[in-house]
Design an enzyme around this catalytic site. Structure first.
Site, PDB file in Angstrom:
ATOM      1  N   CYS A 150      15.085 -10.016  -3.897  1.00  0.00           N
ATOM      2  CA  CYS A 150      14.412  -9.024  -5.501  1.00  0.00           C
ATOM      3  C   CYS A 150      15.554  -8.170  -5.908  1.00  0.00           C
ATOM      4  CB  CYS A 150      13.175  -8.896  -5.216  1.00  0.00           C
ATOM      5  SG  CYS A 150      11.723  -9.522  -4.007  1.00  0.00           S
ATOM      6  N   HIS A 155      -4.621  -4.328  -2.162  1.00  0.00           N
ATOM      7  CA  HIS A 155      -5.428  -4.318  -0.554  1.00  0.00           C
ATOM      8  C   HIS A 155      -4.812  -2.285  -0.068  1.00  0.00           C
ATOM      9  CE1 HIS A 155      -3.596  -7.859   0.916  1.00  0.00           C
ATOM     10  NE2 HIS A 155      -4.759  -7.887   0.230  1.00  0.00           N
ATOM     11  N   ILE A 160       0.929  -1.085  -0.039  1.00  0.00           N
ATOM     12  CA  ILE A 160      -0.036  -0.102   0.135  1.00  0.00           C
ATOM     13  C   ILE A 160       0.283   1.001  -0.092  1.00  0.00           C
ATOM     14  CG2 ILE A 160      -2.018  -1.076   1.160  1.00  0.00           C
ATOM     15  CD1 ILE A 160      -1.408   0.031   3.865  1.00  0.00           C
ATOM     16  N   ASP A 161       2.247   0.507  -0.305  1.00  0.00           N
ATOM     17  CA  ASP A 161       3.307   2.089   0.219  1.00  0.00           C
ATOM     18  C   ASP A 161       2.968   2.769  -1.303  1.00  0.00           C
ATOM     19  OD1 ASP A 161       4.067   0.452  -2.137  1.00  0.00           O
ATOM     20  OD2 ASP A 161       5.821  -0.235  -0.411  1.00  0.00           O
ATOM     21  N   THR A 179       7.213 -11.603  -1.358  1.00  0.00           N
ATOM     22  CA  THR A 179       5.764 -12.007  -0.649  1.00  0.00           C
ATOM     23  C   THR A 179       5.602 -13.703  -0.064  1.00  0.00           C
ATOM     24  OG1 THR A 179       2.797 -12.445  -0.709  1.00  0.00           O
ATOM     25  CG2 THR A 179       4.295 -12.549  -2.634  1.00  0.00           C
ATOM     26  N   CYS A 227     -20.337   7.017   1.681  1.00  0.00           N
ATOM     27  CA  CYS A 227     -20.413   7.719   0.470  1.00  0.00           C
ATOM     28  C   CYS A 227     -19.282   6.658  -0.385  1.00  0.00           C
ATOM     29  CB  CYS A 227     -20.691   9.231  -0.193  1.00  0.00           C
ATOM     30  SG  CYS A 227     -19.158  10.000   0.133  1.00  0.00           S
ATOM     31  N   ASN A 287      11.909 -15.073  -3.348  1.00  0.00           N
ATOM     32  CA  ASN A 287      11.801 -15.048  -2.127  1.00  0.00           C
ATOM     33  C   ASN A 287      13.286 -15.216  -1.153  1.00  0.00           C
ATOM     34  OD1 ASN A 287       9.805 -13.184  -0.496  1.00  0.00           O
ATOM     35  ND2 ASN A 287       9.438 -15.512   0.568  1.00  0.00           N
ATOM     36  N   CYS A 301     -19.512  14.308   1.247  1.00  0.00           N
ATOM     37  CA  CYS A 301     -21.114  13.997   2.549  1.00  0.00           C
ATOM     38  C   CYS A 301     -21.437  15.613   3.035  1.00  0.00           C
ATOM     39  CB  CYS A 301     -20.738  13.067   3.986  1.00  0.00           C
ATOM     40  SG  CYS A 301     -20.430  11.484   3.221  1.00  0.00           S
TER      41      CYS A 301
HETATM   42 ZN   LIG Z   1     -19.071  11.113   2.067  1.00  0.00          ZN
END
Ligand SMILES: [Zn+2]
Length: 362
Positions: free
Chosen positions: A304, A161, A113-114, A255, A172, A284, A198
């Site tokens: 890697c 992710h 998620i970086d 991973t 929303c 890995n 919102c």
């Molecule tokens: Zn919202």
């Protein structure tokens, strides 16, 4: 078939794998935290990983279920984001981008998620859809090459992710910038900023004499363990599209393949790759579990970045900028495969996995 274990001194197999990448025309990559550790972002399960530092609970949906956990979640994730914002892409991220430049990359799927893939130049906006490798080149079948800008590449890297780039409304589901209106300072203090979308809607209603509507709060746009990903259908549609492209190499890096959705993704792609007599390469430091026999062909026991360095030394043509581009319309012979119906690649599906994510965070 048993997995071939390739050590750093195994010149023969390392050369065979390098030749594989030169010959390949459609490569799918699946990555995890191990490709970002050189950027200073610790992984989860290693000795100095986030779990061993006591951050395990931060990534489970239960952290949001009680009032005492929420401030810890918001401030903890914001601290990680501050580190991630300063990080630069690694050699491995740049290698994936060079596969894209050469027209060899079908798609990159990452659990991280970086967003370092974005810094390496890969697009991550799911709204771009799967794109088309041949859409603009079919009308010119004799053309050997097409300029990349003429192709509809779609989203180049799928963030399985989510990411730390934006905040998402719990009401929303729209996303908004984390860096505006003092939101980062609020989340760092453990507070939950209100959703501007919102709020605007509710204000417009009250100005028109109507009843005010609920204003949602914003949360990091990441998917926690045991949570449903609101983007799951979009991700599954892109994966189905890519299975039909009939990739010839699946490259998995950094991973442990512990999460439910990624296990399915890898198995589905491996079936198609093997049907084309292609190979599945796993890079890995930790050994894959025995149940990956018959799925993974090569386990390269190496860091890697160091493996990528070795690979590009063996085949300089694989260096960024020097790879000949693959024909944009080389999407195989048109044979259709039976892509798995509605694969669930999000992490919200029930499973026996013992941890949430392989995300690269700090
Ligand atoms: Zn919202």
């Amino acid at each position: 078939m048993a997995i071939t274990h390739v050590r750093p001194d195994d010149r023969l197999h390392l050369q065979s794998i390098a030749s594989l990448f030169v010959a390949a025309s459609k490569i799918v990559t699946v990555t995890g935290a191990g490709i970002s550790t050189k950027a200073g972002i610790p992984d989860f399960r290693s000795r100095n990983g986030l779990y061993s530092l006591g951050h395990r609970r931060l990534f489970h949906s239960s952290v949001l279920s009680g009032p005492e956990g929420r401030p810890l979640f918001y401030s903890g994730i914001t601290k990680m984001r501050k580190v991630v914002k300063l990080a630069s892409p690694t050699r491995t991220h740049r290698f994936i981008a060079s596969l894209r430049d050469a027209g060899k990359l079908v798609r990159d799927y990452t659990q991280n998620i970086d967003c370092l893939e974005e810094k390496a130049g890969l697009s991550t906006d799911l709204r771009k859809g799967p794109g088309s490798r041949s859409r603009l080149c079919r009308s010119r079948p004799r053309q050997v090459d097409c300029e990349p800008r003429l192709r509809d590449r779609g989203v180049e890297c799928v963030l399985l992710h989510g990411s730390l780039r934006r905040l998402r409304c719990s009401n929303c589901f729209s996303t908004c910038c984390w860096d505006e209106d003092g939101r980062e300072a609020k989340t760092l203090a453990g507070q939950e900023p209100p959703c501007p979308g919102c709020a605007e809607l509710s204000e417009a209603r009250t100005a028109a004499g109507k009843r005010a509507t609920a204003i949602g709060t914003l949360r990091p746009d990441i998917v926690l363990y045991d949570e449903h990903d609101p983007r799951a259908d979009s991700i599954s549609a892109i994966a189905r599209h890519d299975l039909l492209q009939r990739p010839d190499v699946l490259l998995i890096m950094g991973t442990s393949l512990a999460t439910h959705g990624v296990k399915h993704l890898v198995r589905d792609f491996a079936k198609i790759v093997h049907r084309r007599a292609g190979k599945v390469v796993f890079v890995n430091l930790a050994e894959p579990a025995r149940n990956w026999d018959g799925v993974i062909d090569y386990w390269v026991e190496w860091d890697c970045d160091t493996w990528v360095h070795d690979l590009t030394n063996r085949q300089p043509a694989l260096c960024s900028g020097s790879m000949p581009r693959v024909r944009a319309d080389s999407t195989g012979d048109g044979e259709h495969v039976n892509a798995m119906a509605s694969p669930g690649y999000d992490r919200g599906q029930g499973s026996s996995r013992d941890n949430p994510i392989d995300l690269a965070l700090s």
